[in-house]
Write a protein that holds these residues in place. Sequence first.
Motif, short mmCIF file in Angstrom:
data_model
loop_
_atom_site.label_atom_id
_atom_site.label_comp_id
_atom_site.label_asym_id
_atom_site.label_seq_id
_atom_site.Cartn_x
_atom_site.Cartn_y
_atom_site.Cartn_z
N ASN A 309 23.68 -59.23 41.81
CA ASN A 309 22.99 -58.01 41.39
C ASN A 309 22.27 -58.16 40.05
OD1 ASN A 309 23.70 -56.40 43.65
ND2 ASN A 309 25.77 -56.20 42.81
N VAL A 310 22.16 -59.40 39.54
CA VAL A 310 21.43 -59.61 38.29
C VAL A 310 19.99 -59.11 38.37
CG1 VAL A 310 20.54 -61.36 36.70
CG2 VAL A 310 22.91 -61.49 37.47
N ALA A 313 19.85 -55.31 38.22
CA ALA A 313 20.23 -54.84 36.88
C ALA A 313 19.07 -54.99 35.91
CB ALA A 313 21.45 -55.62 36.38
N VAL A 328 25.69 -57.47 33.22
CA VAL A 328 26.20 -57.81 34.55
C VAL A 328 27.54 -58.52 34.36
CG1 VAL A 328 25.83 -59.11 36.67
CG2 VAL A 328 23.87 -58.05 35.48
#
Length: 333
Positions: A309-310, A313, A328
């Motif tokens: 999910n970097v 984000a 993160v």
Amino acid sequence: MNEQILLAERPKGMPTEQTFTFEKVDMPSINEGEVLVKTLYLSVDPYMRGRMNDTKSYVPPFQLNEVISGGIVGKVVESKADSFQEGEIVTGYLEWKRYSKASAKHLQKVDPNLAPISTALGVLGMPGLTAYFGLLDIGQPKEGETVVVSGAAGAVGTIVGQIAKIKGARVVGIAGSQEKIDYLKNELGFDAVINYKEDDVKQAVKDACPNGVDVYFDNVGGEISDAVTSQLNKFARIPLCGQIALYNLEKADIGPRVQRQLLINSALMKGFIVGDYAEQFPEGIKQLGEWVQQGRIKYSENIVEGFENVPSAFLGLFKGENLGKQLVKVADQ
């Protein structure tokens, strides 16, 4: 196997998920003087958007199809350096990988007893130091003066406003949601907050700053900064920290020129980057740490879970999703 994130394209306008690509690679092996670091927390920051363009700036651009890098807090899992032991927590500017090798000279130890380790990327790291030196060295707020902060609910802005309050200033923040406005007023003690998405910003700045603006900590640029600079007082100071309103523009920005306001008010505008103060970092971390422990500075972290999910984000920074520092969490300590 290890995993890393590369820059897949140079975005035009707002980046998308397709700007990034994930790649599986072999685990790195370390040499003498190096350590292997397991990423625990990874920082995403607005300045990284500028590095995705192939243009000259204060840091070189990211290269296409190469690993992106940024602030990391991690755990030493293997060491061939006398200065670091297995199990120690460290921070440094490392690549976006689950595991990274690094030269010992590029890492600093993090004291888990001082504050949660994630703060080494926030209030006790680059954002906190940016607020500390930009406000105190360039802004130099005095008791009773009015300090305006744009991007006030971000990682830098929240700290700027609190330091200004510690110095006895009246603080006006500019943010973009009711949640952020409530947090700045009720939790951090800002004297007034402007919602740039709902208010007439120029009129709101006039109303919130009846005695004019002495210090403007500029994180955003654009029309918001035009509104604030129209209210400058004599000898006002403007620390120029960021221009997030402009980072995703596809055409050159055109707007009012600030030079007249600077001239007629004998005002100072100075751009800076936190690295300008590298030799003074220990002083800044010590003072910020004391203020945090005394409860004089509060901080907020928006933590997104998972290495996968970097990208989302990072994109959230430009959608106003973060309150405070955007991080993160990649792995448990």
